[in-house]
Scaffold this motif. Structure first.
Motif, PDB file in Angstrom:
ATOM      1  N   ARG A   1      33.347  79.898  56.333  1.00 42.44           N
ATOM      2  CA  ARG A   1      33.224  79.488  57.739  1.00 42.44           C
ATOM      3  C   ARG A   1      34.062  78.226  57.992  1.00 42.44           C
ATOM      4  N   ASP A   2      33.982  77.258  57.093  1.00 42.48           N
ATOM      5  CA  ASP A   2      34.746  76.015  57.249  1.00 42.48           C
ATOM      6  C   ASP A   2      36.251  76.288  57.250  1.00 42.48           C
ATOM      7  N   ARG A   3      36.708  77.138  56.338  1.00 42.28           N
ATOM      8  CA  ARG A   3      38.140  77.466  56.270  1.00 42.28           C
ATOM      9  C   ARG A   3      38.593  78.205  57.520  1.00 42.28           C
ATOM     10  N   LEU A   4      37.769  79.152  58.003  1.00 40.15           N
ATOM     11  CA  LEU A   4      38.115  79.893  59.217  1.00 40.15           C
ATOM     12  C   LEU A   4      38.176  78.967  60.432  1.00 40.15           C
ATOM     13  N   LEU A   5      37.222  78.048  60.539  1.00 43.05           N
ATOM     14  CA  LEU A   5      37.226  77.086  61.645  1.00 43.05           C
ATOM     15  C   LEU A   5      38.459  76.178  61.582  1.00 43.05           C
ATOM     16  N   ALA A   6      38.808  75.714  60.376  1.00 40.12           N
ATOM     17  CA  ALA A   6      39.999  74.868  60.209  1.00 40.12           C
ATOM     18  C   ALA A   6      41.252  75.637  60.608  1.00 40.12           C
TER      19      ALA A   6
ATOM     20  N   HIS B   1      48.387  82.308  58.803  1.00 38.51           N
ATOM     21  CA  HIS B   1      47.335  82.046  57.826  1.00 38.51           C
ATOM     22  C   HIS B   1      47.145  83.202  56.848  1.00 38.51           C
ATOM     23  N   ILE B   2      46.675  82.858  55.673  1.00 36.53           N
ATOM     24  CA  ILE B   2      46.247  83.847  54.684  1.00 36.53           C
ATOM     25  C   ILE B   2      44.817  84.236  55.036  1.00 36.53           C
ATOM     26  N   PRO B   3      44.486  85.521  55.023  1.00 32.08           N
ATOM     27  CA  PRO B   3      43.110  85.920  55.338  1.00 32.08           C
ATOM     28  C   PRO B   3      42.104  85.234  54.417  1.00 32.08           C
ATOM     29  N   VAL B   4      41.005  84.829  55.005  1.00 26.95           N
ATOM     30  CA  VAL B   4      39.953  84.119  54.282  1.00 26.95           C
ATOM     31  C   VAL B   4      38.904  85.093  53.765  1.00 26.95           C
ATOM     32  N   VAL B   5      38.623  86.130  54.541  1.00 28.55           N
ATOM     33  CA  VAL B   5      37.538  87.045  54.200  1.00 28.55           C
ATOM     34  C   VAL B   5      37.890  88.466  54.673  1.00 28.55           C
ATOM     35  N   LYS B   6      37.399  89.428  53.903  1.00 27.99           N
ATOM     36  CA  LYS B   6      37.585  90.845  54.247  1.00 27.99           C
ATOM     37  C   LYS B   6      36.210  91.467  54.449  1.00 27.99           C
ATOM     38  N   PHE B   7      36.047  92.145  55.584  1.00 23.72           N
ATOM     39  CA  PHE B   7      34.834  92.909  55.871  1.00 23.72           C
ATOM     40  C   PHE B   7      35.202  94.382  55.839  1.00 23.72           C
ATOM     41  N   PHE B   8      34.236  95.240  55.499  1.00 27.75           N
ATOM     42  CA  PHE B   8      34.528  96.667  55.477  1.00 27.75           C
ATOM     43  C   PHE B   8      33.273  97.489  55.751  1.00 27.75           C
TER      44      PHE B   8
ATOM     45  N   TRP C   1      37.704  89.722  67.436  1.00 25.89           N
ATOM     46  CA  TRP C   1      36.458  90.481  67.482  1.00 25.89           C
ATOM     47  C   TRP C   1      35.289  89.519  67.366  1.00 25.89           C
ATOM     48  N   SER C   2      34.135  90.009  67.750  1.00 29.76           N
ATOM     49  CA  SER C   2      32.917  89.215  67.754  1.00 29.76           C
ATOM     50  C   SER C   2      32.233  89.288  66.388  1.00 29.76           C
ATOM     51  N   LEU C   3      31.973  88.139  65.803  1.00 32.15           N
ATOM     52  CA  LEU C   3      31.246  88.083  64.538  1.00 32.15           C
ATOM     53  C   LEU C   3      29.830  88.619  64.729  1.00 32.15           C
ATOM     54  N   GLU C   4      29.219  88.297  65.853  1.00 30.76           N
ATOM     55  CA  GLU C   4      27.863  88.770  66.130  1.00 30.76           C
ATOM     56  C   GLU C   4      27.816  90.300  66.220  1.00 30.76           C
ATOM     57  N   GLU C   5      28.786  90.883  66.922  1.00 28.96           N
ATOM     58  CA  GLU C   5      28.817  92.345  67.022  1.00 28.96           C
ATOM     59  C   GLU C   5      29.055  92.986  65.657  1.00 28.96           C
ATOM     60  N   LEU C   6      29.935  92.399  64.873  1.00 28.21           N
ATOM     61  CA  LEU C   6      30.202  92.930  63.540  1.00 28.21           C
ATOM     62  C   LEU C   6      28.941  92.898  62.682  1.00 28.21           C
TER      63      LEU C   6
ATOM     64  N   ASP D   1      36.796  80.790  66.097  1.00 29.93           N
ATOM     65  CA  ASP D   1      36.853  79.830  67.194  1.00 29.93           C
ATOM     66  C   ASP D   1      35.806  78.734  67.005  1.00 29.93           C
ATOM     67  N   GLU D   2      35.952  77.659  67.746  1.00 30.85           N
ATOM     68  CA  GLU D   2      35.051  76.508  67.614  1.00 30.85           C
ATOM     69  C   GLU D   2      33.594  76.865  67.853  1.00 30.85           C
ATOM     70  N   GLY D   3      33.330  77.864  68.685  1.00 27.79           N
ATOM     71  CA  GLY D   3      31.961  78.280  68.948  1.00 27.79           C
ATOM     72  C   GLY D   3      31.355  79.081  67.811  1.00 27.79           C
ATOM     73  N   GLY D   4      32.178  79.457  66.845  1.00 25.15           N
ATOM     74  CA  GLY D   4      31.691  80.204  65.686  1.00 25.15           C
ATOM     75  C   GLY D   4      31.386  81.661  65.985  1.00 25.15           C
ATOM     76  N   GLU D   5      31.957  82.202  67.053  1.00 27.50           N
ATOM     77  CA  GLU D   5      31.645  83.569  67.450  1.00 27.50           C
ATOM     78  C   GLU D   5      32.837  84.521  67.402  1.00 27.50           C
ATOM     79  N   VAL D   6      34.008  84.078  67.814  1.00 31.57           N
ATOM     80  CA  VAL D   6      35.160  84.967  67.913  1.00 31.57           C
ATOM     81  C   VAL D   6      36.083  84.757  66.725  1.00 31.57           C
ATOM     82  N   MET D   7      36.317  85.846  66.008  1.00 33.22           N
ATOM     83  CA  MET D   7      37.202  85.814  64.847  1.00 33.22           C
ATOM     84  C   MET D   7      38.557  86.391  65.245  1.00 33.22           C
ATOM     85  N   PHE D   8      39.584  85.997  64.512  1.00 36.25           N
ATOM     86  CA  PHE D   8      40.919  86.552  64.707  1.00 36.25           C
ATOM     87  C   PHE D   8      41.434  87.011  63.359  1.00 36.25           C
ATOM     88  N   GLY D   9      42.213  88.078  63.382  1.00 36.78           N
ATOM     89  CA  GLY D   9      42.834  88.579  62.170  1.00 36.78           C
ATOM     90  C   GLY D   9      43.343  89.983  62.382  1.00 36.78           C
TER      91      GLY D   9
END
Length: 131
Positions: free
Chosen positions: A9-14, A23-30, A64-69, A44-52
């Motif tokens: 989370r810290d790396r993604l926020l940074a 950026h190099i991907p920090v995490v993979k979901f499947f 995409w939305s972390l909450e929806e995922l 994003d700063e709100g901790g909800e929207v991811m990019f990749g």
């Protein structure tokens, strides 16, 4: 399973604060049951929207939305998983190009690590011959 560790989370926020970077991907979901792979580079700063890079049948860069995922429910009580062994290793632009060329992120992963391993081995052999 927790989708993000505190460190991730810290790396993604940074990364999210440093837009316009490759950026190099920090995490993979499947999805353990079929289509659906996400490589996250930013949060994003709100901790909800991811990019990749997301692949739900066709790989594309986007958000995409972390909450929806995390709310996706799959058969047998399963959910979207985090790949515990994923390391990223290549910038997201390289992942996107390889995924478009091969048709999906999973095939791109096989290609990148095969080519990357060969490149590393070839570079090491060349360096050893010099010495």
């Amino acid at each position: 399973m927790i989708l993000l560790t505190g460190t991730q989370r810290d790396r993604l926020l940074a990364n999210g604060r440093q837009r316009d970077q490759d950026h190099i991907p920090v995490v993979k979901f499947f999805n353990p049951f079929g289509a659906g792979v996400w490589l996250a580079t930013e949060l994003d700063e709100g901790g909800e929207v991811m990019f990749g890079l997301a692949d739900l049948g066709y790989p594309e860069l986007g958000s995409w939305s972390l909450e929806e995922l995390s709310s996706v429910r799959l058969p047998f009580g399963m959910s979207i998983e985090r790949d515990l062994l994923f390391t990223g290793d290549f910038p997201i632009s390289v992942w996107a190009d390889a995924a478009r060329e091969t048709g999906n992120i999973r095939a791109a992963e096989r290609l990148l690590y095969r080519v990357g391993a060969n490149f590393t081995r070839t570079s090491a052999d060349t360096e050893n011959r010099k010495n």
